[in-house]
Design a protein around this motif. Structure first.
Motif, PDB file in Angstrom:
ATOM      1  N   TYR A   1     -10.952  -9.341   0.355  1.00  0.00           N
ATOM      2  CA  TYR A   1     -10.899  -7.913   0.038  1.00  0.00           C
ATOM      3  C   TYR A   1     -11.042  -7.023   1.276  1.00  0.00           C
ATOM      4  O   TYR A   1     -11.625  -7.426   2.288  1.00  0.00           O
ATOM      5  CB  TYR A   1     -12.051  -7.540  -0.890  1.00  0.00           C
ATOM      6  N   THR A   2     -10.546  -5.809   1.120  1.00  0.00           N
ATOM      7  CA  THR A   2     -10.832  -4.774   2.115  1.00  0.00           C
ATOM      8  C   THR A   2     -11.335  -3.552   1.365  1.00  0.00           C
ATOM      9  O   THR A   2     -11.144  -3.432   0.158  1.00  0.00           O
ATOM     10  CB  THR A   2      -9.574  -4.339   2.876  1.00  0.00           C
ATOM     11  N   ASN A   3     -11.957  -2.660   2.102  1.00  0.00           N
ATOM     12  CA  ASN A   3     -12.341  -1.381   1.516  1.00  0.00           C
ATOM     13  C   ASN A   3     -11.517  -0.309   2.207  1.00  0.00           C
ATOM     14  O   ASN A   3     -11.416  -0.268   3.427  1.00  0.00           O
ATOM     15  CB  ASN A   3     -13.827  -1.132   1.736  1.00  0.00           C
ATOM     16  N   ASN A   4     -10.898   0.575   1.413  1.00  0.00           N
ATOM     17  CA  ASN A   4     -10.082   1.642   1.975  1.00  0.00           C
ATOM     18  C   ASN A   4     -10.702   2.980   1.637  1.00  0.00           C
ATOM     19  O   ASN A   4     -11.091   3.219   0.495  1.00  0.00           O
ATOM     20  CB  ASN A   4      -8.668   1.582   1.395  1.00  0.00           C
ATOM     21  N   SER A   5     -10.783   3.844   2.641  1.00  0.00           N
ATOM     22  CA  SER A   5     -11.380   5.147   2.365  1.00  0.00           C
ATOM     23  C   SER A   5     -10.796   6.203   3.303  1.00  0.00           C
ATOM     24  O   SER A   5     -10.158   5.874   4.309  1.00  0.00           O
ATOM     25  CB  SER A   5     -12.893   5.077   2.545  1.00  0.00           C
TER      26      SER A   5
ATOM     27  N   LEU B   1      -1.649  -3.619  -1.766  1.00  0.00           N
ATOM     28  CA  LEU B   1      -1.416  -2.439  -0.924  1.00  0.00           C
ATOM     29  C   LEU B   1      -2.607  -1.997  -0.093  1.00  0.00           C
ATOM     30  O   LEU B   1      -2.529  -0.991   0.594  1.00  0.00           O
ATOM     31  CB  LEU B   1      -0.950  -1.247  -1.779  1.00  0.00           C
ATOM     32  N   GLY B   2      -3.699  -2.719  -0.144  1.00  0.00           N
ATOM     33  CA  GLY B   2      -4.884  -2.245   0.569  1.00  0.00           C
ATOM     34  C   GLY B   2      -5.104  -2.954   1.893  1.00  0.00           C
ATOM     35  O   GLY B   2      -6.200  -2.924   2.429  1.00  0.00           O
TER      36      GLY B   2
ATOM     37  N   GLN C   1      -1.252   4.922  -3.944  1.00  0.00           N
ATOM     38  CA  GLN C   1      -1.169   5.957  -2.932  1.00  0.00           C
ATOM     39  C   GLN C   1      -1.733   5.511  -1.593  1.00  0.00           C
ATOM     40  O   GLN C   1      -1.655   6.245  -0.610  1.00  0.00           O
ATOM     41  CB  GLN C   1      -1.898   7.211  -3.422  1.00  0.00           C
ATOM     42  N   LEU C   2      -2.292   4.291  -1.536  1.00  0.00           N
ATOM     43  CA  LEU C   2      -2.890   3.826  -0.277  1.00  0.00           C
ATOM     44  C   LEU C   2      -1.898   3.868   0.886  1.00  0.00           C
ATOM     45  O   LEU C   2      -2.206   4.431   1.931  1.00  0.00           O
ATOM     46  CB  LEU C   2      -3.466   2.420  -0.456  1.00  0.00           C
TER      47      LEU C   2
ATOM     48  N   ILE D   1       2.503 -10.384  -1.355  1.00  0.00           N
ATOM     49  CA  ILE D   1       1.690  -9.875  -2.468  1.00  0.00           C
ATOM     50  C   ILE D   1       0.839  -8.711  -1.974  1.00  0.00           C
ATOM     51  O   ILE D   1       0.731  -7.664  -2.623  1.00  0.00           O
ATOM     52  CB  ILE D   1       0.778 -10.998  -3.036  1.00  0.00           C
ATOM     53  N   ILE D   2       0.273  -8.876  -0.789  1.00  0.00           N
ATOM     54  CA  ILE D   2      -0.576  -7.817  -0.234  1.00  0.00           C
ATOM     55  C   ILE D   2       0.257  -6.590   0.109  1.00  0.00           C
ATOM     56  O   ILE D   2      -0.111  -5.463  -0.202  1.00  0.00           O
ATOM     57  CB  ILE D   2      -1.328  -8.356   1.008  1.00  0.00           C
ATOM     58  N   ASP D   3       1.428  -6.822   0.724  1.00  0.00           N
ATOM     59  CA  ASP D   3       2.248  -5.689   1.163  1.00  0.00           C
ATOM     60  C   ASP D   3       2.852  -4.913   0.004  1.00  0.00           C
ATOM     61  O   ASP D   3       3.114  -3.721   0.128  1.00  0.00           O
ATOM     62  CB  ASP D   3       3.390  -6.183   2.058  1.00  0.00           C
TER      63      ASP D   3
END
Lengths: 576, 315, 310
Positions: free
Chosen positions: A545-549, A365-366, A309-310, A359-361
């Motif tokens: 890495y990333t952090n999503n919020s 997904l983050g 859902q990101l 791969i990321i896209d």
């Protein structure tokens, strides 16, 4: 009876179709809001790191009710700073305790915490800390003894409860020897209480990042009353703290609350009155509650937004969505002790032949960053981010033709005509997806046969330690803000070096960096070491890495540090 | 006797010479001539007139056929990833859309149905075999054997079954076969009791006494009389244990202890879709629809069978 | 009667022992341990952690220790929730589960019986059909689907109930609905068929002929006899609601014992997994024991020996 059943089939169908329609309806709404918002979207994510770190300005009007609602996707396993080892405990302990130093939210530098000031000896080995007049929540003064007591708890080899992160204190002189029982007298350890307000700390090696380490929870002080109470951290009443908040409510598995500590020395900086944490480990539920206004914030590092859902929430809530890089790297590692991965050319060919951005896209997904080095952005060295000074693009690039040629060369050297091997990962949907995609790319781009193997966590780690694998997934997050936390992994025989890699030149560089207090020298050694590591391609980096919020627009002052650790102590609500 | 069977043209005149005395065959006089199948025919007739049960049967057959055939109808396999085409809605290319790996949901739904059915049917079959043997022995021999065996099964039965299954799957890696084994570890007990009960009841019936007094040995008693006559309840139990095994597997999937990816069962597909089903409803709707239809059809058909096989319950 | 009860009781104890032993040895067979992590814990610290949880002793010795402690009512200490007694965790989280479970059981029984009665009284009319549709749906749709649909539609889409939490009365609605869907279905079906049987029984005809009002026929005769089979279902229903609550607590974020169980499975916290298994085992076995006893007490027709349950 018979008639009724045909009818019920009908109704069953109607219900199911109803659901489909309801689902579709939701979908359309999202698409619309996404389109409307798209112009602002990019901007919001770009400076996301800064959007909610800003301080209150004159225009901001605080909400009358400063009660924050946040979700934890797991319960903090402990409230004992010396026992903690996870990000949820970290988030809560940061609210309840303060170490000798505090990390500045914007610069990431250590600033005075319980220590008002400090002196460092010329050789960088002796630190003298001068404590401020701070109080425990029961009114007692915070003294140098409280730190010595807490650190002894960590290192005590006979402690009833062993501290799993004891090695975080091994920088102190004789700490390791005391912890393993070689030295039995604690006075030999490099911690000395000069007087109530002065603490002298002696280190084994000059450690430029030591001040930063002091803001880490293993180094927090604890009140001396915990001595006679083995279960002090399991009950709300027996917790005496020195931080901005006190724990006021805790229902196992359900919720916990912290309330502002009026006795905290900087209580005027603290605007939130209460923070209520719910404990729900379902990302879908957390997101729904956030959308419903039952939560003020959702997502990492203490909550969870379902990965799939990101991209949707990013479009749906462009002003609330925040993405920030955190100092962790995702990579595949090779067992370099066994053919064919003894050959660096083969390893390098594999690293060059995958396409990281797709791969990321499509999978992670983050908005992670494609990685070509081992030290992630955010890690500081010699006054700037290491990655800004040493671009990782210089090591290698994605180049399928080049990879093919290199692979052919490598195979020829090994006397092979075809490459086939097993890629292992621990059972998890996320790892599996990446493994599937990487294996597909290797197959398509290089004609390599890859068998995927998922293992249970325990088995996976055991096999890695015993070098019982060919290629395996791995990830590494920073213990402290210095390239050393990444680069000292790969020294010969290192505790976490489970690739079998051994390079004397590399070992020497790390050793030199460890014994030097000169940041320029260290930076030079680190640069050289990472280059060797990437030239040898012991590990194949995939992404940082990333952090999503998601943060409601009226919630301000929440910060994430370089490693993605969250600090809620300065958070507050605007009128809304 | 043979003469009676001659096809005789109607115009032929009969004379007394055409008949002869065959005498009395003492041995065959008591042989039961009527086909014992007639009870089954009777049941089949009752079942056939039960429209709901027949509809359920048709749905069952369709689902089973689709589970076998459908995966071969489209050019995808259940584990072929297309990571550039993830979560696409249903289209002419992908009838049921694609999932988060870009896999075709149509193929996966029917493969999932296949797996779920295999779990259900295999569990039911194992239950059947163990249950009939164990229950048969208990019921037929009775006495001390029965007491001991019954005690054992009662103890096993009172251990909460799902807990045991969860334990087993926490320890042994969940795969199709470990799941089936785990599900059957206590599943057979119910069956064994039904068989035992039936056999005990039948044992005291007159026709068994008759057969026994005519010298039938235990093999004949067990296989000709006791088991065929307890067939009804056995079949009903088997039919109803299929959906319950399918549901248990779905529950295990929720705990992450169901079949492991990339293999999918209907339950694990639904569970995977739970995080985003409001955005990708097709990923949940189709497997949910198939699992519900499977559950419904097996349950309704099982009820119909019970009504048909047990005329006492006929209303 | 006394002998029967005693007999069942002994059974229960033996079963419990088997369950505890099986759980213990299965847990020991798991590869890895709760201290395995990507960042390796130095060997000497690991050894001390093992010693602390008695993991360094021979398996059989651990087993005897565990049994001894269980008899004392001590289920050990959690490995992930530091220093917390498993019994404390269970007793703290059980209150939510108990509240939810009791409400669910009462709701299931009342709605189930009412639905079943209505269906029987209005046999083959609209209400019968609707009741049976609901009943069969309750059997045919997995509870986690029901729960997610309810959560999305009633909490998120229409905003009638909260999405998660367990603070006030409003928090009960969704979980109870999801939890009772299947038990209501079963009870309604049981009630309906036994009521139909009773309604056609001769003594009801007699009662009617005597001129008894429908209310007293219903309450005195039909209900009492028609509800009999429901009692047999109380044991299995308890099991149903308990296992169901594992799913429901997870989805609705209720800090009950089921959620704790899922979490313990995920983090491989042996003492908690074992403790909750044993706790669940005791509840289910006691529920079954009481059902058996109640059934014997209520229905004198039942044969004591060789009774079987469905």
């Amino acid at each position: 009876m018979k008639k009724s059943k045909s009818l019920l089939l009908m109704i069953a169908l109607v219900l199911v179709i109803g659901t489909v329609l309801a689902g579709c309806g939701g979908n359309n709404n999202n698409a619309n809001s996404g389109n409307n918002a798209s112009p602002t979207n990019a901007a919001a994510t770009d400076n996301a790191g800064n959007t909610n770190t800003g301080n209150a300005t004159g225009e901001e009007k605080l909400a009358a009710d400063q009660t924050l609602k946040i979700n934890l996707s797991s319960e903090p396993p402990t409230f004992d700073p010396q026992q903690a080892q996870d990000s949820t405990s970290n988030a809560i302990l940061k609210l309840m305790y303060e170490g000798l130093t505090r990390q500045n939210a914007e610069t990431g530098q250590a600033e005075p915490g319980m220590a008002e000031s400090w002196d460092v000896s010329a050789d960088g080995l002796v630190y003298t800390f001068h404590l401020r007049d701070a109080k425990w929540s029961n009114g007692d003064a915070v003294t140098a003894n409280d730190f010595a007591f807490a650190w002894q708890r960590v290192l005590d080899p006979n402690a009833e409860q062993a501290a799993p992160y004891a090695y975080q204190l091994y920088y102190l002189k004789n700490a390791e020897a005391y912890n393993t029982g070689e030295v039995t007298d604690f006075s030999q350890v490099g911690v000395k209480v000069i007087d109530d307000k002065t603490l002298e700390v002696t280190l084994t090696n000059p450690t430029p990042y030591f001040l930063g380490l002091l803001s880490f929870y293993t180094y927090y002080p604890v009140h001396s009353s915990v001595k006679d109470n083995a279960k002090w951290a399991t009950s709300v009443d027996s917790q005496i703290v020195n931080g901005p908040f006190t724990l006021t409510e805790w229902t196992t598995g359900q919720s916990l609350s912290v309330t502002k500590n009026p006795g905290y020395y900087a209580a005027d900086e603290i605007k939130a009155q209460t923070i209520n944490f719910s404990i729900v480990n379902s990302g879908a539920t957390e997101l729904l509650s956030y959308k419903n206004g039952e939560l003020d914030r959702a997502g990492g590092p203490i909550g969870e937004i379902p990965t799939e859902q990101l991209p949707i929430v990013e479009k749906e809530f462009p002003n609330e969505f925040t993405r920030k890089g955190i100092a962790s790297v995702y990579y595949y590692q090779f067992n370099v002790t066994e053919k064919p991965f003894t050959n660096a050319k083969i390893r390098k060919a594999l690293a060059m032949a995958i396409e990281r951005q797709p791969i990321i896209d499509n999978i992670t997904l983050g908005g992670q960053l494609p990685a070509f080095g081992f030290v992630p952005p955010g890690i500081q060295s010699n006054g700037d981010e290491f990655r800004n000074q040493v671009a990782d693009s210089q090591y290698f690039g994605e180049d399928i033709e080049g990879a093919k040629a290199l692979l052919a060369e490598g195979l020829k050297e090994e006397g092979l005509d075809k490459l086939s091997f097993t890629l292992s990962y621990n059972t998890s949907e996320g790892h599996q997806k990446i493994a599937v995609a990487v294996a597909d790319m290797w197959k398509k781009n290089l004609g390599v046969e890859v068998k995927l193997e998922n293992k249970e966590w325990g088995v996976f780690l055991e096999d890695k330690t015993n070098l019982n694998y060919q290629v395996a997934r791995a990830g590494w997050s920073a213990d402290y803000n210095d390239p050393m936390t990444y680069l000292d992994m790969w020294v010969t025989g290192g505790g976490n070096n489970d690739t079998g890699y051994s390079n004397p030149e590399y070992d020497q560089l790390i050793k030199d960096a460890k014994s030097s207090a000169d940041n320029a020298v260290r930076q030079e050694k680190f640069t050289a070491a990472e280059k060797i590591l990437m030239d040898d391609m012991v590990i194949m980096p995939i992404y940082y890495y990333t952090n999503n919020s998601l943060t409601k627009e009226y919630l301000k002052g929440v910060t994430l540090d370089f490693s993605g650790a969250i600090d809620l102590s300065r958070a507050y609500l605007l009128e809304h | 006797m043979a003469a009676n069977n001659n096809t005789v043209a109607p115009q032929v005149e009969l004379s007394p010479d055409d008949f002869r005395t065959v005498g009395i065959n003492e041995r065959e006089a008591e042989t039961i001539q009527r086909e014992s199948l007639s009870a089954w025919q009777d049941a089949w007739y009752r079942l056939r007139t039960n429209k709901m049960a027949m509809a359920a049967l048709i749905v069952m057959v369709i689902i089973i056929i689709m589970a076998i055939v459908a995966p071969h109808l489209v050019p995808y396999t259940y584990d072929s990833n297309d990571l550039m085409n993830t979560n696409k809605p249903p289209s002419s290319e992908h009838f049921f859309g694609t999932d988060d790996f870009g896999r075709d949901v149509f193929v996966r739904t029917w493969m999932g149905a296949r797996i779920s059915l295999i779990v259900g049917l295999a569990a039911a079959c194992i239950d059947l075999i163990i249950g009939v043997v164990y229950g048969g022995i208990m019921g037929f021999f009775g006495g001390r054997i029965d007491t001991v065996m019954n005690k054992f099964s009662e103890i096993l039965y009172s251990i909460p079954y799902l807990l045991v299954v969860i334990m087993l799957l926490v320890v042994f890696e969940p795969s199709l076969w470990t799941i089936i084994l785990a599900l059957t570890i206590t599943g057979w007990i119910n069956m064994s009791w039904i068989v035992r009960g039936e056999i005990m009841q039948l044992k005291s019936r007159e026709f068994i006494l008759a057969s026994r007094s005519m010298g039938a040995d235990w093999k004949r008693l067990l296989f000709k009389h006791l088991l065929p006559n307890s067939m009804g309840p056995i079949i009903v139990t088997v039919t109803l244990s299929v959906p319950s095994a399918i549901f248990s597997e779905a529950f295990l999937s929720f705990l992450g202890l169901g079949v492991q990816a990339p293999v999918a069962s209907l339950g694990s597909m639904i569970n995977d879709s739970l995080t985003g089903w409001m955005y990708y409803p097709w990923r949940m709707i189709f497997p949910a629809l198939v699992i519900s239809l499977t559950m419904l059809s097996f349950n309704i058909f099982g009820d119909g069978l019970r009504d048909a096989l047990d005329p006492k319950l006929k209303k | 009667m006394v002998r029967y009860i005693l007999n069942r009781f002994v059974h229960m104890i033996v079963s419990l022992f088997v369950l505890i032993s099986a759980t213990f040895f299965l847990m020991k067979a798991i590869p890895g341990d709760p201290f395995t992590s990507e960042k390796k814990i130095p060997e000497q610290i690991l050894q001390r952690l093992y010693a602390q949880y008695n993991l360094d002793k021979p398996v059989f010795e651990q087993y005897v220790l565990y049994l001894k402690n269980i008899v004392k009512g001590d289920l050990g200490i959690s490995m992930k929730m530091l220093n917390q007694e498993v019994t404390d965790i269970i007793s703290q989280t059980f209150s939510s589960s108990l509240k939810l479970g009791v409400v669910a059981i009462i709701v299931a029984i009342i709605i189930g019986i009412v639905l079943g009665m209505l269906a029987a009284l209005y046999h083959r009319r609209l209400i019968d059909n609707v009741a049976m549709v609901l009943a069969v749906l309750g059997i045919a749709v997995p509870s986690f689907v029901v729960a997610s649909l309810l959560q999305y539609l009633l909490a998120y889409h229409w905003k009638i109930f909260p999405v998660m939490g367990f603070k006030g009365p409003m928090n009960y609605f969704l979980p109870v609905m999801a939890l009772t869907a299947s038990p209501i279905a079963v009870i309604a079906r049981l009630t309906r068929s036994s009521m139909l049987e009773v309604l056609h029984a001769d003594y009801i005809k007699t009662a009617k002929a005597k001129g008894l009002g429908w209310f007293s026929i219903l309450s005195r005769h039909v209900l009492r006899n028609g509800v009999m089979p429901v009692i047999t279902y109380v044991g299995p229903m308890t099991a149903n609601i308990i296992t169901g609550s594992v799913v429901i607590e997870q989805i609705f974020g209720i800090g009950g014992i089921g959620k704790q169980f899922v979490q313990a499975i995920n983090t491989r916290d042996y003492p908690i997994i074992m403790g909750i298994t044993i706790f669940y085992g005791v509840i289910l076995m006691v529920a079954r024991f009481l059902t058996d006893v109640a059934y014997v007490a209520v229905d004198p027709r039942i044969k004591l020996a060789g009774r079987k349950e469905g």
